[in-house]
Design a protein around this motif. Structure first.
Motif, PDB file in Angstrom:
ATOM      1  N   LYS A 124       3.188   2.618   0.944  1.00 28.76           N
ATOM      2  CA  LYS A 124       3.449   1.941  -0.337  1.00 28.76           C
ATOM      3  C   LYS A 124       2.135   1.456  -0.950  1.00 28.76           C
ATOM      4  O   LYS A 124       1.931   1.549  -2.160  1.00 28.76           O
ATOM      5  N   TYR A 125       1.265   0.910  -0.114  1.00 25.95           N
ATOM      6  CA  TYR A 125      -0.065   0.509  -0.547  1.00 25.95           C
ATOM      7  C   TYR A 125      -1.067   1.441   0.131  1.00 25.95           C
ATOM      8  O   TYR A 125      -1.023   1.632   1.341  1.00 25.95           O
TER       9      TYR A 125
ATOM     10  N   CYS B 205      -2.460  -4.179  -5.388  1.00 25.77           N
ATOM     11  CA  CYS B 205      -2.452  -3.410  -4.147  1.00 25.77           C
ATOM     12  C   CYS B 205      -1.859  -2.024  -4.357  1.00 25.77           C
ATOM     13  O   CYS B 205      -2.352  -1.043  -3.794  1.00 25.77           O
ATOM     14  N   GLN B 206      -0.818  -1.940  -5.147  1.00 20.55           N
ATOM     15  CA  GLN B 206      -0.126  -0.663  -5.327  1.00 20.55           C
ATOM     16  C   GLN B 206      -0.861   0.276  -6.265  1.00 20.55           C
ATOM     17  O   GLN B 206      -0.939   1.476  -6.025  1.00 20.55           O
ATOM     18  N   GLN B 207      -1.432  -0.257  -7.327  1.00 17.49           N
ATOM     19  CA  GLN B 207      -2.039   0.599  -8.345  1.00 17.49           C
ATOM     20  C   GLN B 207      -3.533   0.811  -8.157  1.00 17.49           C
ATOM     21  O   GLN B 207      -4.077   1.807  -8.630  1.00 17.49           O
TER      22      GLN B 207
ATOM     23  N   THR C 207       2.572  -0.526   5.596  1.00 20.26           N
ATOM     24  CA  THR C 207       3.481  -0.464   4.439  1.00 20.26           C
ATOM     25  C   THR C 207       4.050   0.936   4.245  1.00 20.26           C
ATOM     26  O   THR C 207       4.732   1.192   3.250  1.00 20.26           O
TER      27      THR C 207
ATOM     28  N   GLU D  11      -2.133   0.388   4.728  1.00 21.08           N
ATOM     29  CA  GLU D  11      -1.425   1.608   4.309  1.00 21.08           C
ATOM     30  C   GLU D  11      -0.418   2.032   5.377  1.00 21.08           C
ATOM     31  O   GLU D  11       0.725   2.388   5.058  1.00 21.08           O
TER      32      GLU D  11
ATOM     33  N   LYS E  90       0.918  -5.654  -7.664  1.00 20.53           N
ATOM     34  CA  LYS E  90       0.508  -4.604  -8.598  1.00 20.53           C
ATOM     35  C   LYS E  90      -0.908  -4.122  -8.290  1.00 20.53           C
ATOM     36  O   LYS E  90      -1.189  -2.915  -8.320  1.00 20.53           O
TER      37      LYS E  90
ATOM     38  N   LEU F 175       6.118  -7.663  -1.051  1.00 17.87           N
ATOM     39  CA  LEU F 175       6.869  -6.514  -0.536  1.00 17.87           C
ATOM     40  C   LEU F 175       8.311  -6.872  -0.222  1.00 17.87           C
ATOM     41  O   LEU F 175       9.114  -5.985   0.114  1.00 17.87           O
TER      42      LEU F 175
END
Length: 358
Positions: free
Chosen positions: A278-279, A76-78, A275, A272, A74, A188
């Motif tokens: 995604k990140y 990493c993604q947000q 992925t 980045e 979370k 992931l």
């Protein structure tokens, strides 16, 4: 020329000129950069920054481990940014590292400039601003020391104990980074060894970057470093007790107030890319103050000769999510970033598929 003469004088030496009351005009931030006072969030968003309990990533309790992996994913993604606590690196070692780094920057100009590097991949490189090989037109209020610390460790032998302290800290950071990358792979849904195998992490590049931002009489006119993202996978950062790091979130700049004894971590461009977006690597910058600030980052990336593109996994690229980045050798990407003016994600944009730059 005025710019060239300043670039052979450290910013610390400029800041300590007798009776200096105004910043030399070649340090003024131009229209390409937002000043630290502009668009800074007035909300206390810093209290929302994710905190990862490192000890739980290795927990034998399945519930605690799963929760830690979810929290890491979370973050990493947000955010692309988080604080790591309970990381196992002693507070005394971190303070000692800040201390010996400060001693390095306090050395005489002649002693420091003997480490001046002329090439991007020089293993030991002292300089000022961003990188004097990048044809800068705006100079930044920052001196730096960059060391290649993996796969081969390089370091000055002065000041006393500097080499030994840096080596010990980097060894401990490497272990933290590998656990974090393993946790990111798990979050992931990737096989644990995929990132290690594809990016040859055993021979992965690690760069120690010590930054010294001298006290500035007019901090509102200059920047320590402009908005940028980092090359590599993750950067681990510590600092003295002076603020200045800001990250961009939702179009605003957030001042970072780290938890004591925590390590700040941001995602890099190659995470980045790997992925497939995604990140995202996080934009960050350094403001300056009327007191000196020191920050120390360890940037970790793939092996120098590794070609990095989106991972060959249906979880990363498939018919719905085709590859978004052109594969590129890691060394070529680093050279591109280090020999061009530092501005946002300009380098990452150049390898995006369907980018006008291609």
């Amino acid at each position: 020329m005025e710019g060239e003469s300043n670039m052979m004088r450290s910013v610390k030496a400029v800041a300590e000129l007798p009776h200096l009351k105004a910043v030399p005009c070649n340090f003024y931030v131009d229209d390409n950069y937002s000043l630290p006072s502009i668009n800074t969030s007035s909300d206390d968003d810093s209290s929302l920054i994710p905190v990862i309990d490192f000890s739980l990533l290795s927990s034998q309790d399945p519930h605690q481990h799963s929760k830690a992996i979810q929290d890491l994913a979370k973050a990493c993604q947000q955010w692309g940014f988080f604080m790591v606590v309970n990381h196992g690196i002693g507070e005394s070692l971190m303070k000692e590292l800040i201390g010996v780094t400060n001693e390095f920057f306090k050395m005489g100009e002649e002693d420091k400039w003997r480490y001046k590097g002329d090439q991007v991949f020089d293993p030991i490189k002292y300089g000022t601003s961003f990188n004097y090989t990048s044809k800068e037109t705006t100079f930044f209020w920052r001196d730096y020391l960059k060391l290649s610390v993996h796969p081969h460790f390089q370091s000055p032998h002065q000041p006393k104990n500097f080499r030994e302290v840096v080596w010990e800290y980097c060894e401990k950071c490497r272990k933290v980074t590998r656990v974090l990358l393993s946790g990111i792979s798990e979050g992931l849904g990737l096989e644990k060894e995929l990132m290690e195998r594809c990016l040859d992490l055993e021979a992965g590049v690690e760069v120690f970057a010590a930054n010294y931002y001298p006290a500035c009489p007019q901090p509102e006119l200059v920047m320590g470093l402009p908005p940028h993202s980092d090359f590599g996978l993750l950067t681990l950062l510590i600092q003295n007790e002076v603020g200045g790091l800001q990250i961009q979130r939702n179009g605003k700049w957030i001042n970072i107030n780290p938890i004591p004894n925590s390590i700040l971590v941001n995602t890099g461009d190659h995470l980045e890319i790997f992925t497939n977006g995604k990140y995202k690597s996080v934009l960050h910058r350094a403001a300056v103050n009327k007191v000196a600030r020191i920050s120390i980052g360890i940037a970790s990336g793939p092996a120098m000769n590794a070609t990095v593109g989106p991972a060959h996994s249906p979880l990363i690229q498939n018919e719905t999510f085709p590859p978004l980045y052109v594969p590129m050798k890691f060394s070529e990407y680093v050279e591109m970033q280090q020999t061009n003016p530092l501005y946002g994600k300009s380098c990452l944009d150049k390898i995006k598929i369907n980018s006008p730059s291609l």
